[in-house]
Enzyme design. Sequence first.
Site, mmCIF file in Angstrom:
data_model
loop_
_atom_site.group_PDB
_atom_site.id
_atom_site.type_symbol
_atom_site.label_atom_id
_atom_site.label_comp_id
_atom_site.label_asym_id
_atom_site.label_seq_id
_atom_site.Cartn_x
_atom_site.Cartn_y
_atom_site.Cartn_z
ATOM 1 N N HIS A 72 49.107 36.678 29.655
ATOM 2 C CA HIS A 72 49.341 35.897 30.870
ATOM 3 C C HIS A 72 48.717 34.515 30.749
ATOM 4 C CE1 HIS A 72 50.328 39.300 33.946
ATOM 5 N NE2 HIS A 72 50.949 39.463 32.804
ATOM 6 N N TYR A 201 47.145 36.753 43.724
ATOM 7 C CA TYR A 201 45.980 37.000 44.572
ATOM 8 C C TYR A 201 46.314 36.394 45.938
ATOM 9 C CZ TYR A 201 43.091 38.095 40.431
ATOM 10 O OH TYR A 201 42.559 38.655 39.295
ATOM 11 N N PRO A 293 35.725 43.587 41.977
ATOM 12 C CA PRO A 293 36.830 43.445 41.016
ATOM 13 C C PRO A 293 37.624 42.145 41.146
ATOM 14 C CG PRO A 293 37.412 44.986 42.763
ATOM 15 C CD PRO A 293 35.981 44.640 42.979
ATOM 16 N N LYS A 297 36.142 41.001 36.135
ATOM 17 C CA LYS A 297 35.092 40.763 35.137
ATOM 18 C C LYS A 297 34.352 42.013 34.667
ATOM 19 C CE LYS A 297 35.560 36.452 34.492
ATOM 20 N NZ LYS A 297 36.763 36.484 33.674
ATOM 21 N N TYR A 385 37.845 32.361 34.755
ATOM 22 C CA TYR A 385 38.775 33.495 34.773
ATOM 23 C C TYR A 385 39.126 33.938 33.351
ATOM 24 C CZ TYR A 385 42.359 36.637 36.521
ATOM 25 O OH TYR A 385 43.089 37.770 36.819
HETATM 26 C C1 PHB Z 1 44.038 45.419 38.048
HETATM 27 O O1 PHB Z 1 45.117 45.237 37.468
HETATM 28 O O2 PHB Z 1 43.624 46.555 38.296
HETATM 29 C C2 PHB Z 1 43.238 44.244 38.462
HETATM 30 C C3 PHB Z 1 43.653 42.983 38.097
HETATM 31 C C4 PHB Z 1 42.918 41.878 38.492
HETATM 32 C C5 PHB Z 1 41.779 42.039 39.237
HETATM 33 C C6 PHB Z 1 41.342 43.310 39.593
HETATM 34 C C7 PHB Z 1 42.078 44.422 39.206
HETATM 35 O O3 PHB Z 1 41.083 40.947 39.639
#
Ligand code: PHB
Length: 390
Positions: A72, A201, A293, A297, A385
């Site tokens: 990505h 997000y 989450p 990280k 990130y």
């Molecule tokens: C996930 O795919 O489980 C996931 C992806 C990004 C995040 C947290 C969890 O920030």
Amino acid sequence: MRRQVVIIGSGPSGLLLGQLLHRIGIDALILERSSKEHVLSRVRAGVLEEGTVGLVRATGLAGRLDAQGLRHDGIEFAFDGQRHRIDLHELSGGKRVVVYGQTELTADLMAGREAVGAETVYEAADVMPHGFDTDTPYVTYVHGGVTHRVDCDFIAGCDGYHGISRRAVPAGAISTFERSYPFGWLGLLAEVPPVSHELIYASHPRGFALCSMRSPTRSRYYVQCDGDEKVENWSDQRFWDELRRRLPADAADAVTTGPSFEKSIAGLRSFVAEPMRFGRLFLCGDAAHIVPPTGAKGLNLAASDVHYLFEALREFYGERSAAGLDAYSPRALARVWKAVRFSWWMTLLLHRFPDASPFAEKLRATELDYVTTSRHAAAALAENYVGLPY
Ligand code: PHB
Ligand code: APR
């Protein structure tokens, strides 16, 4: 029994460390409390920094990750009905992340360990590290009703937040720093194509939502929920309705729904234990720190700890130098705290806090506007990130 290193815990930290040590001829035993099936049934996050991918490659077990991992180059932030793309690749000077489920990674590492005949004792009960403040540490455990003792040079506490390693340290020798957030994430896994080819997000007055994935045909979604929410209260239909409400219309329309095959709620917390070394016991991964989450990280921090600890052990056995071991805790913690800061910042930026004042909400909206319109702010986000350097 004697081993050079005893690793407590067969999560990603323990497995990565075990495999790296095996590759340079250092003999490590892994002691795992649960069964293999239980470890592999846990659904966790799935965004890997390049450093993490590099470490997996160094184990020689990145075949499936390289073939199936989704590269990505960006993420999206969605709010006020609009989607804003953050070009991670461009803003970070050419880096990217790879989406690959932690459960898959754990399975690959376990299979690799089995293939080379390196030993893991599953269902090891009452694991206990001893004498780590001396030069002759050892670990005891019970398996099949029999108590065993393993003498070793070093103990790696890779046993997660609820493990025994951190708790085995005398209280006066450890400091902890903690913050819990007044909400959780309700996650759902379904065999449906993701809404978009990158992660979204979303920040919405009803709360945060995240559109993630495991493969081109498998989606992982989350919605922010109350801290004391019960998963039984959430039918699949209620989840899909709530998710779509929190997304901009074009994204909501693109959501493919289907039956879930996993649904669970996790609380959000920041936690750090200092130091990460106690004589010959080294804490690694979730045993020493937890991040919410939001910044993806957790696994990546476990990987950077493993990197520092592996290099230190390599130096010790190869050059008889303890310099790397002495530097482990400060090195690991410097990077940990930066990820704790970033995860906290992402969490504040994107979630609804039940007790937020109108002033705090204004500032949050302003921060979202700033990070999606200022190249400098977006570059700081991207740098964190994709992962700060080791
Ligand atoms: C996930 O795919 O489980 C996931 C992806 C990004 C995040 C947290 C969890 O920030
Ligand atoms: N004895 C032996 N094993 C134990 C004990 C114990 N007393 N306590 C816990 N364990 C095992 C757990 O069963 C688990 O398999 O230690 C392992 C720890 O694994 P994780 O919790 O996955 O921690 P870690 O390997 O550090 O992985 C990094 O970062 O944010 C996260 O989700 C991410 O799990 C990932 C973690």
